[in-house]
Design a protein around this motif. Structure first.
Motif, PDB file in Angstrom:
ATOM      1  N   ASP A  87       0.758  -1.194   0.048  1.00  0.00           N
ATOM      2  CA  ASP A  87       0.171  -0.029  -0.472  1.00  0.00           C
ATOM      3  C   ASP A  87       0.816   1.331  -0.006  1.00  0.00           C
ATOM      4  OD1 ASP A  87      -1.784   2.040  -0.082  1.00  0.00           O
ATOM      5  OD2 ASP A  87      -2.501   0.780   1.613  1.00  0.00           O
ATOM      6  N   PRO A  88       0.862   1.400  -1.081  1.00  0.00           N
ATOM      7  CA  PRO A  88       2.262   3.005  -0.851  1.00  0.00           C
ATOM      8  C   PRO A  88       1.904   4.516  -0.875  1.00  0.00           C
ATOM      9  CG  PRO A  88       1.249   1.804  -2.994  1.00  0.00           C
ATOM     10  CD  PRO A  88       1.289   1.149  -2.711  1.00  0.00           C
ATOM     11  N   ARG A  89      -0.307   4.116  -0.818  1.00  0.00           N
ATOM     12  CA  ARG A  89      -0.417   5.107  -0.175  1.00  0.00           C
ATOM     13  C   ARG A  89      -0.161   6.176   1.203  1.00  0.00           C
ATOM     14  NH1 ARG A  89      -5.992   6.354  -2.232  1.00  0.00           N
ATOM     15  NH2 ARG A  89      -5.881   8.310  -1.805  1.00  0.00           N
ATOM     16  N   ILE A  90       0.458   4.641   1.973  1.00  0.00           N
ATOM     17  CA  ILE A  90       0.615   4.786   3.024  1.00  0.00           C
ATOM     18  C   ILE A  90       1.750   6.566   3.459  1.00  0.00           C
ATOM     19  CG2 ILE A  90       1.530   4.062   5.442  1.00  0.00           C
ATOM     20  CD1 ILE A  90       0.231   1.549   5.019  1.00  0.00           C
ATOM     21  N   THR A  91       1.284   7.571   3.887  1.00  0.00           N
ATOM     22  CA  THR A  91       2.565   8.356   4.419  1.00  0.00           C
ATOM     23  C   THR A  91       2.635   8.305   5.931  1.00  0.00           C
ATOM     24  OG1 THR A  91       0.460   9.994   4.397  1.00  0.00           O
ATOM     25  CG2 THR A  91       1.292   9.017   2.501  1.00  0.00           C
ATOM     26  N   PHE A  92       2.464   7.675   6.955  1.00  0.00           N
ATOM     27  CA  PHE A  92       2.521   8.342   8.370  1.00  0.00           C
ATOM     28  C   PHE A  92       2.236   6.944   9.482  1.00  0.00           C
ATOM     29  CE2 PHE A  92      -1.957   9.657   7.693  1.00  0.00           C
ATOM     30  CZ  PHE A  92      -2.657   8.728   8.360  1.00  0.00           C
ATOM     31  N   LEU A  93       2.801   7.329   9.748  1.00  0.00           N
ATOM     32  CA  LEU A  93       2.847   5.955  11.245  1.00  0.00           C
ATOM     33  C   LEU A  93       2.631   6.400  12.323  1.00  0.00           C
ATOM     34  CD1 LEU A  93       6.765   4.260   9.775  1.00  0.00           C
ATOM     35  CD2 LEU A  93       4.366   3.655   8.495  1.00  0.00           C
ATOM     36  N   SER A  94       2.321   5.385  13.377  1.00  0.00           N
ATOM     37  CA  SER A  94       2.201   5.493  14.479  1.00  0.00           C
ATOM     38  C   SER A  94       2.262   4.050  15.444  1.00  0.00           C
ATOM     39  CB  SER A  94       0.603   6.063  15.478  1.00  0.00           C
ATOM     40  OG  SER A  94      -0.481   4.510  14.375  1.00  0.00           O
ATOM     41  N   VAL A  95       3.112   3.942  16.332  1.00  0.00           N
ATOM     42  CA  VAL A  95       3.603   2.740  16.810  1.00  0.00           C
ATOM     43  C   VAL A  95       2.835   2.877  18.275  1.00  0.00           C
ATOM     44  CG1 VAL A  95       5.887   1.550  17.054  1.00  0.00           C
ATOM     45  CG2 VAL A  95       5.808   2.563  14.755  1.00  0.00           C
ATOM     46  N   GLY A  96       2.635   1.768  18.643  1.00  0.00           N
ATOM     47  CA  GLY A  96       2.831   1.696  20.238  1.00  0.00           C
ATOM     48  C   GLY A  96       3.525   0.390  21.098  1.00  0.00           C
ATOM     49  N   VAL A  97       4.106   0.669  22.032  1.00  0.00           N
ATOM     50  CA  VAL A  97       5.043  -0.507  22.959  1.00  0.00           C
ATOM     51  C   VAL A  97       4.841  -0.109  24.365  1.00  0.00           C
ATOM     52  CG1 VAL A  97       7.262   0.023  21.622  1.00  0.00           C
ATOM     53  CG2 VAL A  97       6.755   2.061  23.466  1.00  0.00           C
ATOM     54  N   ALA A  98       5.360  -1.794  24.357  1.00  0.00           N
ATOM     55  CA  ALA A  98       5.111  -1.067  26.101  1.00  0.00           C
ATOM     56  C   ALA A  98       5.877  -1.105  26.812  1.00  0.00           C
ATOM     57  CB  ALA A  98       3.977  -2.916  26.467  1.00  0.00           C
ATOM     58  N   ALA A  99       6.777   0.001  26.790  1.00  0.00           N
ATOM     59  CA  ALA A  99       7.383   1.205  27.418  1.00  0.00           C
ATOM     60  C   ALA A  99       7.433   1.781  27.995  1.00  0.00           C
ATOM     61  CB  ALA A  99       8.420   0.532  26.403  1.00  0.00           C
ATOM     62  N   SER A 100       7.919   2.569  28.721  1.00  0.00           N
ATOM     63  CA  SER A 100       8.364   4.395  28.599  1.00  0.00           C
ATOM     64  C   SER A 100       8.726   5.050  27.810  1.00  0.00           C
ATOM     65  CB  SER A 100       8.947   5.041  30.197  1.00  0.00           C
ATOM     66  OG  SER A 100       8.470   3.537  31.606  1.00  0.00           O
ATOM     67  N   VAL A 101       8.409   5.595  27.541  1.00  0.00           N
ATOM     68  CA  VAL A 101       8.870   6.484  25.801  1.00  0.00           C
ATOM     69  C   VAL A 101       9.164   8.283  25.881  1.00  0.00           C
ATOM     70  CG1 VAL A 101       7.905   6.768  23.304  1.00  0.00           C
ATOM     71  CG2 VAL A 101       7.183   4.567  24.666  1.00  0.00           C
ATOM     72  N   GLU A 102       9.796   8.197  25.452  1.00  0.00           N
ATOM     73  CA  GLU A 102      10.203   9.923  25.649  1.00  0.00           C
ATOM     74  C   GLU A 102      10.091  11.101  24.929  1.00  0.00           C
ATOM     75  OE1 GLU A 102      12.323  13.712  28.251  1.00  0.00           O
ATOM     76  OE2 GLU A 102      12.655  11.567  29.125  1.00  0.00           O
ATOM     77  N   ASN A 103       9.828  11.591  23.393  1.00  0.00           N
ATOM     78  CA  ASN A 103      10.036  12.004  22.052  1.00  0.00           C
ATOM     79  C   ASN A 103      10.284  10.716  21.148  1.00  0.00           C
ATOM     80  OD1 ASN A 103       9.442  14.131  23.310  1.00  0.00           O
ATOM     81  ND2 ASN A 103      11.408  14.407  24.259  1.00  0.00           N
ATOM     82  N   GLY A 104       9.694   9.955  21.310  1.00  0.00           N
ATOM     83  CA  GLY A 104      10.081   8.712  20.223  1.00  0.00           C
ATOM     84  C   GLY A 104      11.024   7.625  20.947  1.00  0.00           C
ATOM     85  N   GLN A 105      11.930   8.479  21.896  1.00  0.00           N
ATOM     86  CA  GLN A 105      12.973   6.902  22.524  1.00  0.00           C
ATOM     87  C   GLN A 105      12.091   6.524  23.553  1.00  0.00           C
ATOM     88  OE1 GLN A 105      16.983   8.770  23.375  1.00  0.00           O
ATOM     89  NE2 GLN A 105      17.424   7.101  24.335  1.00  0.00           N
ATOM     90  N   VAL A 106      12.478   4.924  23.112  1.00  0.00           N
ATOM     91  CA  VAL A 106      12.882   4.366  25.152  1.00  0.00           C
ATOM     92  C   VAL A 106      13.161   4.377  25.737  1.00  0.00           C
ATOM     93  CG1 VAL A 106      11.749   1.641  25.119  1.00  0.00           C
ATOM     94  CG2 VAL A 106      10.951   2.603  23.116  1.00  0.00           C
ATOM     95  N   PHE A 107      12.934   4.178  27.210  1.00  0.00           N
ATOM     96  CA  PHE A 107      13.923   4.147  27.767  1.00  0.00           C
ATOM     97  C   PHE A 107      13.020   3.063  29.500  1.00  0.00           C
ATOM     98  CE2 PHE A 107      10.821   7.496  29.810  1.00  0.00           C
ATOM     99  CZ  PHE A 107      10.430   7.080  30.457  1.00  0.00           C
ATOM    100  N   PHE A 108      12.441   2.516  29.448  1.00  0.00           N
ATOM    101  CA  PHE A 108      12.876   2.129  30.084  1.00  0.00           C
ATOM    102  C   PHE A 108      11.305   0.725  29.911  1.00  0.00           C
ATOM    103  CE2 PHE A 108       9.366   0.109  34.303  1.00  0.00           C
ATOM    104  CZ  PHE A 108      10.386   0.162  34.667  1.00  0.00           C
ATOM    105  N   ALA A 109      11.924  -0.676  29.334  1.00  0.00           N
ATOM    106  CA  ALA A 109      11.311  -1.643  28.696  1.00  0.00           C
ATOM    107  C   ALA A 109      12.115  -2.809  29.178  1.00  0.00           C
ATOM    108  CB  ALA A 109      11.550  -1.500  27.234  1.00  0.00           C
ATOM    109  N   PRO A 110      11.647  -2.873  30.582  1.00  0.00           N
ATOM    110  CA  PRO A 110      12.295  -4.692  31.445  1.00  0.00           C
ATOM    111  C   PRO A 110      11.307  -6.063  30.833  1.00  0.00           C
ATOM    112  CG  PRO A 110      10.046  -3.735  32.505  1.00  0.00           C
ATOM    113  CD  PRO A 110      10.832  -2.694  31.285  1.00  0.00           C
ATOM    114  N   ASP A 111      10.533  -6.023  29.146  1.00  0.00           N
ATOM    115  CA  ASP A 111      10.518  -6.804  28.656  1.00  0.00           C
ATOM    116  C   ASP A 111      11.004  -6.881  27.477  1.00  0.00           C
ATOM    117  OD1 ASP A 111       8.952  -8.905  31.281  1.00  0.00           O
ATOM    118  OD2 ASP A 111       7.566  -6.497  31.094  1.00  0.00           O
ATOM    119  N   TYR A 112      11.422  -5.549  27.738  1.00  0.00           N
ATOM    120  CA  TYR A 112      12.183  -5.649  25.779  1.00  0.00           C
ATOM    121  C   TYR A 112      13.478  -5.158  25.687  1.00  0.00           C
ATOM    122  CZ  TYR A 112       6.628  -5.395  24.253  1.00  0.00           C
ATOM    123  OH  TYR A 112       5.531  -6.408  24.668  1.00  0.00           O
TER     124      TYR A 112
END
Length: 335
Positions: A127-152
């Motif tokens: 699907d080349p019409r996709i122009t943006f991404l959103s990503v969820g993680v089971a971790a603490s995130v600050e400005n896109g950086q994962v900094f607390f991910a004990p299970d990952y």
């Protein structure tokens, strides 16, 4: 583009997409902007294929009033969420309507980032019409950086936003799973200006998402919601208290949840406490309410409700992706 107000374009996109305003008088009144200026910027969005102009079915005489709507076919977005052994995804159109979804398994020992990048490459090719991404993680995130991910551990200290933007040259938003879930619930049920807490017991440890008066709470160090570390009694944390729970919640687990509910009620006093319907039954909710009433007057206990966590999670990621999209500059211009 001469005379274009980028901030007003973003406000117009938001009013059309999220507030469902459709006419120039509505938009002018809400945005405190003159009719001609609203019309000029709507014309820019129409020219770039983002908005449709239609004649209204209702008119008081003379020329029919014009209505404006965001075009669903303008673009597509991709939402993804990472679990220990899988990556779920949803592709949606420019107004958030589901187009397709699925799940990709990830071997337990395989690092998540290469698996995520590989999946995104495949979905973009389809699907080349996709122009943006959103990503969820089971971790603490600050400005896109994962900094607390004990299970990952493979995600620890990874700047996931920068990694993906560099790889795909598309805008990316990365968010904690429970923050996304509480946003999704808030949007679906229109709980405007209410205080909500979403509690997830989790396969890999508990977490929560917190909205106070309609505003997401991340905390001063983006650590809000890491409830596994909340101390309870006998030197045990909430995470330790529920670690040995089974599918049927026993009295000890009910008590641990009730103590946490009391903590929430006494400190944040939310309107609703939301549970994952796959983890907690209606009977469990009644036991939690009864047990919580031993610790705090019942009048202060929030309303306890159940909801579909995965749906709320993906709805939240969809909303975050759409918000990211409306903040992007018109092609050929810069902010």
């Amino acid at each position: 583009m001469a005379g274009m107000n980028t901030d007003l374009l973003i406000q117009l996109r938001q009013a059309l997409l999220f507030d469902r305003l459709q006419t120039i008088p509505e938009l002018s009144r809400t945005l405190s902007t003159s009719f001609p200026t609203i019309k000029k910027h709507l014309d820019i969005l129409i020219e770039h294929g983002e908005v449709d102009e239609e004649d209204s079915d209702v008119s008081s005489g003379g020329r029919p009033a014009k209505r404006y709507r965001s075009r669903a076919d303008h673009t597509h977005g991709l939402a993804l969420y990472l679990e220990l052994d899988a990556i779920g995804y949803r592709i949606f159109d420019a107004v958030g309507t589901l187009l397709t979804n699925g799940t990709e398994s990830v071997p337990r020992q395989q690092p998540h980032v290469p698996a995520l990048v590989c999946l995104i490459h495949r979905l973009l090719a389809q699907d080349p019409r996709i122009t943006f991404l959103s990503v969820g993680v089971a971790a603490s995130v600050e400005n896109g950086q994962v900094f607390f991910a004990p299970d990952y551990p493979s995600l620890q200290q990874v700047d996931l936003k920068q990694t993906l933007e560099s790889e795909f040259h598309l805008p990316v938003v990365v968010e904690n799973d429970m923050n996304a879930a509480v946003i999704g619930f808030h949007e679906a049920y229109q709980q405007r200006q209410q205080s909500l807490i979403y509690l997830y017991l989790g396969k890999n440890g508990p977490g929560s998402g917190i909205l106070i008066n309609g505003q997401l709470v991340r905390g001063s160090s983006h650590f809000a919601g890491e409830i596994s570390l909340v101390p309870q009694y006998d030197k045990a944390t909430f995470g330790q208290r529920i670690a040995e729970r089974s599918d049927v919640l026993n009295a000890d687990t009910i008590d641990a949840i009730s103590r946490l509910t009391t903590t929430f009620a006494a400190t944040l006093n939310p309107h609703l406490l939301i549970f994952n319907s796959a983890e907690v039954t209606a009977s469990d909710l009644e036991q939690i309410r009864t047990t919580t009433a031993r610790y705090i007057p019942e009048t202060h206990i929030p309303r306890l409700v159940r909801s579909n966590w995965e749906t709320d999670y993906l709805n939240g990621l969809t909303r975050l992706g759409l918000q990211l999209q409306i903040e992007q500059p018109i092609k050929g211009t810069s902010t």
